[in-house]
Design a protein around this motif. Structure first.
Motif, PDB file in Angstrom:
ATOM      1  N   ASP A 180       0.827  -1.208   0.000  1.00  0.00           N
ATOM      2  CA  ASP A 180       0.000   0.000   0.000  1.00  0.00           C
ATOM      3  C   ASP A 180       0.861   1.259   0.000  1.00  0.00           C
ATOM      4  N   THR A 181       1.952   1.223   0.748  1.00  0.00           N
ATOM      5  CA  THR A 181       2.849   2.383   0.780  1.00  0.00           C
ATOM      6  C   THR A 181       3.475   2.621  -0.585  1.00  0.00           C
TER       7      THR A 181
ATOM      8  N   ARG B 289       0.941   4.174  -2.862  1.00  0.00           N
ATOM      9  CA  ARG B 289       0.766   5.607  -2.590  1.00  0.00           C
ATOM     10  C   ARG B 289       1.922   6.422  -3.159  1.00  0.00           C
ATOM     11  N   ASN B 290       3.124   5.878  -3.121  1.00  0.00           N
ATOM     12  CA  ASN B 290       4.271   6.588  -3.695  1.00  0.00           C
ATOM     13  C   ASN B 290       4.121   6.747  -5.206  1.00  0.00           C
TER      14      ASN B 290
ATOM     15  N   GLU C 156       1.227   6.720  -6.793  1.00  0.00           N
ATOM     16  CA  GLU C 156       0.093   7.626  -6.999  1.00  0.00           C
ATOM     17  C   GLU C 156       0.499   9.080  -6.785  1.00  0.00           C
ATOM     18  N   ALA C 157       1.487   9.313  -5.943  1.00  0.00           N
ATOM     19  CA  ALA C 157       1.949  10.681  -5.705  1.00  0.00           C
ATOM     20  C   ALA C 157       2.591  11.294  -6.942  1.00  0.00           C
TER      21      ALA C 157
END
Length: 309
Positions: A37-38, A41-42, A44-45
């Motif tokens: 998940d992390t 998110r990276n 997606e950033a």
């Protein structure tokens, strides 16, 4: 072109390794459950970067370049670029008509835009991997860094080898693009004969490389953009991963190989005999593709030094 699929394959392999194996070796045990998940998110950033690259590829490298390089010359009946597959209707109208050529070049440039976008998206993902690696190490305390030092060095070397391979393939793509446009602007009748003639031109006065025409070469700009973006990601990875890992000799050989390859790219068509430097650089880079760590060369060197001592 075989280099583009190889680039995609190596990027995909590196991403799978980082997400499911490499990253898990670096994060603390309580955080391993949220590792995927992390990482998501990276990625997606970087969505704004992906959209910016998408617009640049499809608008500037696609629509605008197609209009200026292909559509207008076909409509006007003349152009400033060397005759090639995109201007066949002007040279041999009995083979293909102008409307058919417009449709064909439109599809070709659309395909080129897709390839460009996927290529640059791969570079963004490689950049994200290095950035994620750096964040994990920066967020670890001294005890965790000491415990995971060996894993960090191993994972960092693996990631850097993948980035090096992608860098070599990216520069190979740019070299092919520049070679094609330079050849089309020359008086050569065959690209192999043209390269062989350039190699032998340093031994005689008939320098075929000096018979370049005044045609414009839009591929030069596109290929230069590929080289700059690829080398930027490579240098970013070398500065971050090289600082954290203890493989400075490996990093030095990678940087030297990339520097020689970039120099050979920049010197294409500049002087007679450029193909000799290009051939040497390509051979070194191909060896680096199969052995990015240069372990075989280092092993031979260490064995020779031990035998001498």
């Amino acid at each position: 072109m075989v280099f583009m699929p190889l680039f995609f394959a190596i990027v995909a392999e590196l991403l799978v390794f980082w997400k499911y194996e490499g990253r898990l070796h670096l994060v603390a045990h309580p955080d391993r459950m949220d590792s995927s998940d992390t990482w998501a998110r990276n990625v997606e950033a970087s969505s704004c970067t992906f959209w910016a690259v998408f617009l640049i590829c499809f608008l500037f490298a696609g629509v605008f370049q197609w209009i200026g390089v292909r559509l207008l010359p076909l409509v006007q009946g003349a152009g400033s670029i060397a005759p090639d597959w995109g201007s066949l209707a002007l040279v041999q109208p009995e083979v293909i008509s102008v409307p058919e050529e417009i449709v064909f070049t439109g599809f070709a440039y659309f395909y080129m835009c897709v390839c460009f976008y996927v290529f640059f998206a791969g570079l963004i993902l490689l950049y994200t991997v290095v950035q994620d690696f750096e964040k994990i190490l920066a967020g670890s305390d001294d005890k965790q860094k000491a415990e995971h030092q060996h894993e960090a060095n191993t994972v960092g070397a693996r990631v850097m080898r993948g980035i090096f391979r992608c860098t070599v393939l990216g520069i190979f793509i740019a070299i092919c693009m520049k070679l094609q446009s330079t050849y089309l602007a020359s008086s050569g009748t065959n690209i192999v004969r043209w390269l062989v003639g350039d190699m032998t031109s340093i031994f005689n006065t008939g320098d075929e490389i000096h018979s370049l025409t005044d045609y414009s070469a839009p591929n030069h700009f596109s290929s230069l953009l590929i080289v700059l973006a690829t080398v930027f990601v490579f240098l970013y990875g070398a500065s971050r991963l090289g600082a954290s890992g203890q493989f400075h000799v490996l990093m030095g050989m990678m940087v030297t190989t990339v520097a020689i390859l970039v120099a050979s790219y920049l010197l294409i068509g500049v002087f007679a005999g450029f193909s000799i430097l290009l051939s040497v650089a390509v051979l070194i880079a191909i060896y680096g593709l199969f052995d990015p760590g240069f372990e075989t060369w280092n092993a031979v060197e260490q064995r020779d030094s031990q035998s001498v001592s």
